[in-house]
Design an enzyme around this catalytic site. Structure first.
Site, PDB file in Angstrom:
ATOM      1  N   HIS A  22       0.797  -1.224   0.000  1.00 33.97           N
ATOM      2  CA  HIS A  22       0.000   0.000   0.000  1.00 33.97           C
ATOM      3  C   HIS A  22       0.829   1.273   0.000  1.00 33.97           C
ATOM      4  O   HIS A  22       0.347   2.328  -0.378  1.00 33.97           O
ATOM      5  CB  HIS A  22      -1.010  -0.044   1.135  1.00 33.97           C
ATOM      6  CG  HIS A  22      -2.049  -1.059   0.851  1.00 33.97           C
ATOM      7  ND1 HIS A  22      -1.956  -2.348   1.318  1.00 33.97           N
ATOM      8  CD2 HIS A  22      -3.135  -1.019   0.059  1.00 33.97           C
ATOM      9  CE1 HIS A  22      -2.971  -3.041   0.848  1.00 33.97           C
ATOM     10  NE2 HIS A  22      -3.705  -2.261   0.087  1.00 33.97           N
ATOM     11  N   ARG A  68     -10.537   3.694  -2.177  1.00 35.06           N
ATOM     12  CA  ARG A  68     -10.004   2.973  -1.007  1.00 35.06           C
ATOM     13  C   ARG A  68     -10.253   3.825   0.240  1.00 35.06           C
ATOM     14  O   ARG A  68      -9.388   4.608   0.644  1.00 35.06           O
ATOM     15  CB  ARG A  68      -8.502   2.737  -1.176  1.00 35.06           C
ATOM     16  CG  ARG A  68      -8.124   1.758  -2.266  1.00 35.06           C
ATOM     17  CD  ARG A  68      -6.614   1.548  -2.260  1.00 35.06           C
ATOM     18  NE  ARG A  68      -6.205   0.404  -3.019  1.00 35.06           N
ATOM     19  CZ  ARG A  68      -5.710   0.446  -4.261  1.00 35.06           C
ATOM     20  NH1 ARG A  68      -5.598   1.592  -4.890  1.00 35.06           N
ATOM     21  NH2 ARG A  68      -5.339  -0.664  -4.861  1.00 35.06           N
ATOM     22  N   ARG A 124     -15.407   1.428  -1.800  1.00 38.63           N
ATOM     23  CA  ARG A 124     -15.096   0.172  -1.122  1.00 38.63           C
ATOM     24  C   ARG A 124     -15.118   0.414   0.383  1.00 38.63           C
ATOM     25  O   ARG A 124     -14.482   1.360   0.864  1.00 38.63           O
ATOM     26  CB  ARG A 124     -13.713  -0.327  -1.549  1.00 38.63           C
ATOM     27  CG  ARG A 124     -13.385  -1.647  -0.873  1.00 38.63           C
ATOM     28  CD  ARG A 124     -12.098  -2.210  -1.367  1.00 38.63           C
ATOM     29  NE  ARG A 124     -10.950  -1.472  -0.845  1.00 38.63           N
ATOM     30  CZ  ARG A 124      -9.696  -1.750  -1.182  1.00 38.63           C
ATOM     31  NH1 ARG A 124      -9.437  -2.706  -2.048  1.00 38.63           N
ATOM     32  NH2 ARG A 124      -8.695  -1.052  -0.669  1.00 38.63           N
ATOM     33  N   GLU A 161     -10.870 -11.176  -4.765  1.00 40.80           N
ATOM     34  CA  GLU A 161      -9.420 -11.023  -4.541  1.00 40.80           C
ATOM     35  C   GLU A 161      -8.831 -12.135  -3.694  1.00 40.80           C
ATOM     36  O   GLU A 161      -7.677 -12.068  -3.296  1.00 40.80           O
ATOM     37  CB  GLU A 161      -9.090  -9.643  -3.963  1.00 40.80           C
ATOM     38  CG  GLU A 161      -9.893  -9.250  -2.744  1.00 40.80           C
ATOM     39  CD  GLU A 161      -9.563  -7.845  -2.239  1.00 40.80           C
ATOM     40  OE1 GLU A 161      -8.576  -7.248  -2.669  1.00 40.80           O
ATOM     41  OE2 GLU A 161     -10.324  -7.350  -1.383  1.00 40.80           O
ATOM     42  N   ASN A 186      -4.177  -7.537  -6.964  1.00 41.53           N
ATOM     43  CA  ASN A 186      -3.069  -7.409  -6.000  1.00 41.53           C
ATOM     44  C   ASN A 186      -3.144  -8.497  -4.942  1.00 41.53           C
ATOM     45  O   ASN A 186      -2.173  -9.183  -4.646  1.00 41.53           O
ATOM     46  CB  ASN A 186      -3.104  -6.048  -5.311  1.00 41.53           C
ATOM     47  CG  ASN A 186      -3.094  -4.917  -6.297  1.00 41.53           C
ATOM     48  OD1 ASN A 186      -2.697  -5.105  -7.432  1.00 41.53           O
ATOM     49  ND2 ASN A 186      -3.550  -3.754  -5.884  1.00 41.53           N
ATOM     50  N   ASP A 187      -4.328  -8.632  -4.356  1.00 40.99           N
ATOM     51  CA  ASP A 187      -4.476  -9.674  -3.336  1.00 40.99           C
ATOM     52  C   ASP A 187      -4.683 -11.043  -3.967  1.00 40.99           C
ATOM     53  O   ASP A 187      -4.261 -12.052  -3.407  1.00 40.99           O
ATOM     54  CB  ASP A 187      -5.644  -9.333  -2.393  1.00 40.99           C
ATOM     55  CG  ASP A 187      -5.199  -8.359  -1.320  1.00 40.99           C
ATOM     56  OD1 ASP A 187      -4.129  -8.581  -0.740  1.00 40.99           O
ATOM     57  OD2 ASP A 187      -5.901  -7.359  -1.093  1.00 40.99           O
ATOM     58  N   ARG A 231       2.664  -9.714  -0.679  1.00 39.77           N
ATOM     59  CA  ARG A 231       2.838  -8.637  -1.658  1.00 39.77           C
ATOM     60  C   ARG A 231       3.745  -7.520  -1.164  1.00 39.77           C
ATOM     61  O   ARG A 231       4.159  -6.671  -1.940  1.00 39.77           O
ATOM     62  CB  ARG A 231       1.464  -8.073  -2.074  1.00 39.77           C
ATOM     63  CG  ARG A 231       0.712  -7.430  -0.953  1.00 39.77           C
ATOM     64  CD  ARG A 231      -0.744  -7.175  -1.319  1.00 39.77           C
ATOM     65  NE  ARG A 231      -0.987  -5.814  -1.755  1.00 39.77           N
ATOM     66  CZ  ARG A 231      -2.202  -5.302  -1.937  1.00 39.77           C
ATOM     67  NH1 ARG A 231      -3.275  -6.049  -1.757  1.00 39.77           N
ATOM     68  NH2 ARG A 231      -2.352  -4.065  -2.332  1.00 39.77           N
ATOM     69  N   CYS A 250      -9.694  -3.939 -10.856  1.00 38.03           N
ATOM     70  CA  CYS A 250      -9.168  -2.706 -10.253  1.00 38.03           C
ATOM     71  C   CYS A 250      -7.827  -2.925  -9.563  1.00 38.03           C
ATOM     72  O   CYS A 250      -7.348  -2.048  -8.856  1.00 38.03           O
ATOM     73  CB  CYS A 250     -10.178  -2.099  -9.280  1.00 38.03           C
ATOM     74  SG  CYS A 250     -10.501  -3.148  -7.866  1.00 38.03           S
TER      75      CYS A 250
HETATM   76  C1  PEP Z   1      -6.420  -5.574  -4.875  1.00 33.13           C
HETATM   77  O1  PEP Z   1      -6.188  -6.341  -3.932  1.00 33.13           O
HETATM   78  O2  PEP Z   1      -6.163  -5.840  -6.064  1.00 33.13           O
HETATM   79  C2  PEP Z   1      -7.025  -4.259  -4.617  1.00 33.13           C
HETATM   80  C3  PEP Z   1      -7.410  -3.479  -5.604  1.00 33.13           C
HETATM   81  O3  PEP Z   1      -7.141  -3.854  -3.337  1.00 33.13           O
HETATM   82  P1  PEP Z   1      -5.907  -3.292  -2.440  1.00 33.13           P
HETATM   83  O4  PEP Z   1      -4.732  -3.117  -3.348  1.00 33.13           O
HETATM   84  O5  PEP Z   1      -6.374  -2.040  -1.813  1.00 33.13           O
HETATM   85  O6  PEP Z   1      -5.717  -4.408  -1.456  1.00 33.13           O
HETATM   86 MG    MG Z   2      -7.065  -5.959  -1.985  1.00 31.62          MG
END
Ligand code: PEP
Ligand code: MG
Length: 588
Positions: free
Chosen positions: A191, A298, A334, A435, A458-459, A469, A506
């Protein structure tokens, strides 16, 4: 001149001077105060000790309650130390006699105690050294906050180097002064990197030893496209990167001309390009970059930016501001995705052993109902401003029951508002992030409950590949091009289409050009990404046909390795839009 390599997380080149933000166990500089300020320093000390004792008492009580009194005794040592005059006496004495700041007196006294425990050489005392350091950090936190304190001393534009930064520390940056940042820890989609992209400043993470032996004021170049960090560059290097900066500026001017053109493929298929934001202030930059709404807001950044939990009014004001700025375009809010590397561990009295698999996101909300309902109330109230504009999205849903529980709370809040006569959009769409692998594997079950899906790569990558990550040590294993991840995306899109619900992507892959053709080929028609990436995405979308993208997705299905998929995708994309890859790794 020294060249270091890290992980590129936010594009662009910055050239400037170093500003080192020390580690948590940092040295506190010895600063003196005027005699008239001594009482103020003693009062600050008393306040910090009182707050630390309150915090520790709460932890002890909770531990007694949940784990029994034996476990609670662990905190007896901590509490005993803070109330012990043999410890607090010397701190006061140092302030009184040497006229030093409270933080220096705390730091010096605790450090000397830890050194004495350490010198005893006995294993039992060794554990006390860590206890003393923890206590020191706790008290210092109440005196000067976390890493952010030194930032207050930053009076000029500089490039920040740190061992690590939490998102809340990054949130405290003064955007006009921090030109770029580099950390030793961290991974591509952590993040902190997301935050850098939101601020549109270049950033590199996972850059080993970058803070070692570098003094404030040293000239430095940070290349957020390639992950290269050059300390004390020679004049030829400086000139090369200055030229790269100029070329990038020219490229962004040519991108700007694209803004008014529709986002359609060569065969006329419209693609909905939306923006990811962390703050309402980013909405204009999404719209200015050609975005057609917000695909991911977010909202946890409302918590990360301050010390207090936001009130319902703070939530409402942020959502209302977005709705107004969007002028009727879509806003996907979200619900808070706290936990893991965001907020809860920083502020937890009992940090989790494995926070990525712990009480995060929707799980955290379902356990903190008052907080969750406060946010839902605010979102619903804002939905009345422009009915149909707001969509609500739950993060990290891993079980159908979890989704139902979240909906249950939402319905509860709707009933409350109804009873109070407060207006809201009754038909607000409610969806979820896909995710975690369970959500993708059972996508057809979730599709019968949710109004829409948004794929969070991402997750999804983190949990499918079992790769943290944020951990630079396994960053080479973290790969959205892994065939297993692609298969889960394929499955999710198929389930959404069969259930006739909208689906978007996303995660960061939605903003990375090498994945665009694949994502369109898999059937996605809505992509949401950081505003920085939108112009180049639009340019690529306008240069390809859906048939070309489908051929790419079909070809990729034959590969069994992420490296092969990645280099294939890169080659295909680079042929179409070579200028966007200028100066990236492997492109020279
Ligand atoms: C993701 O996990 O792809 C996502 C968009 O959420 P974040 O990156 O805020 O965990
Ligand atoms: Mg996520």
């Amino acid at each position: 001149m020294e060249t270091l390599k890290g992980i590129a997380v936010s594009p662009g080149v910055a050239i400037g001077e170093v500003f080192v933000l020390d580690d948590q166990r940092r040295r506190i500089a010895r600063r003196t105060v005027a005699a008239g300020q001594v009482q103020g320093e003693l009062d600050r000390l008393d306040h910090a000790l009182k707050k630390s004792i309150e915090e520790l008492s709460a932890v002890r009580e909770r531990t007694n309650r949940e784990l029994g009194e034996e476990a609670g005794k662990i905190f007896a040592f901590h509490l005993g130390m803070l109330s012990d005059r043999t410890l607090t006496g010397p701190i006061r004495e140092l302030i009184n006699k040497e006229l030093v700041t409270a933080e220096y007196a705390v730091f010096a006294t605790f450090t000397s105690l830890a050194d004495r425990f350490s010198a005893l050489g006995d294993a039992a005392f060794k554990t006390k050294v860590d206890d003393v350091h923890d206590l020191s950090i706790r008290v210092l936190k109440h005196l000067i906050g976390a890493h952010t304190s030194r930032l207050a001393a930053l009076k000029h534009r500089a490039i920040v180097l740190a061992r690590d930064l939490t998102p809340s520390q990054a949130a405290a940056f003064n955007k006009s002064q921090v030109l770029a940042f580099v950390t030793e820890l961290g991974g591509r989609t952590g993040h902190t990197g997301i935050f850098a992209r939101a601020m549109q400043i270049p950033a590199v993470v996972g850059c080993p030893r970058v803070t070692a032996g570098v003094a404030d004021g040293t000239p430095i170049i940070v290349d957020g496209d390639t992950g290269t960090v050059i300390i004390d560059p020679d004049s030829e290097t400086l000139e090369r990167f200055t030229r790269k900066q100029e070329r990038a500026a020219l490229f962004s001017i040519s991108q700007a001309e694209l803004r008014q053109l529709p986002c359609v493929t060569l065969d006329g298929t419209p693609i909905d390009l939306q923006g990811n934001i962390e703050f309402p202030e980013e909405v204009p930059s999404v719209l200015g970059s050609g975005g057609n709404g917000i695909g991911l807001y977010r909202t946890e950044f409302l918590y990360l930016a301050g010390d207090e939990e936001p009130t319902e009014e703070v939530h409402y004001a942020a959502y209302a501001q977005c709705v107004e700025l969007l002028g009727g375009r879509s806003l996907t809010i979200r619900t808070v995705d706290l936990g893991a590397d965001k907020y809860t561990q920083d502020r937890a009295d009992n940090p989790e052993r494995n926070p990525m698999l712990g009480l995060r996101s929707i799980r955290y909300c379902l356990k903190n109902q008052a907080m969750f309902k406060r946010q839902l109330r605010a979102i619903l109230r804002a939905s009345a401003i422009a009915p149909g504009c707001i969509r609500i999205m739950f993060p990290l849903v891993s079980k159908v029951e979890e989704y139902r529980s979240a909906k249950f709370f939402l319905n509860d809040v709707m009933e409350d508002l109804q009873e109070e006569g407060v207006a809201f959009d009754r038909n607000v769409k409610v969806g979820m992030m896909v995710e975690v692998p369970t959500a993708a594997i059972l996508a057809d079950k979730f599709a019968s409950q949710a109004d829409f899906f948004s794929i969070g790569t991402n997750d999804l990558v983190q949990y499918t590949l079992a790769v943290d990550r944020t951990n630079e040590q396994v960053a080479d294993l973290y790969h959205p091009a892994n065939p297993a991840v692609i298969e889960l995306i394929r499955r999710t899109v198929k389930a959404a289409k069969e259930a006739r619900i909208p689906v978007s992507c996303c995660g960061e892959s939605a903003g990375e050009l090498e994945y665009t053709m694949l994502l369109l080929g898999l059937g996605l028609r809505t992509l949401s990404a950081s505003p920085t990436y939108l112009p180049a995405l639009k340019r690529l979308i306008r240069s390809v046909t859906i048939a070309q993208c489908e051929a790419v997705a079909e070809k990729v299905a034959d590969f069994d390795s992420d490296v092969a998929v990645s280099s294939y995708l890169r080659d295909v994309t680079r042929k179409i839009i070579p200028e966007a890859f200028d100066g990236r790794p492997g492109e020279d």
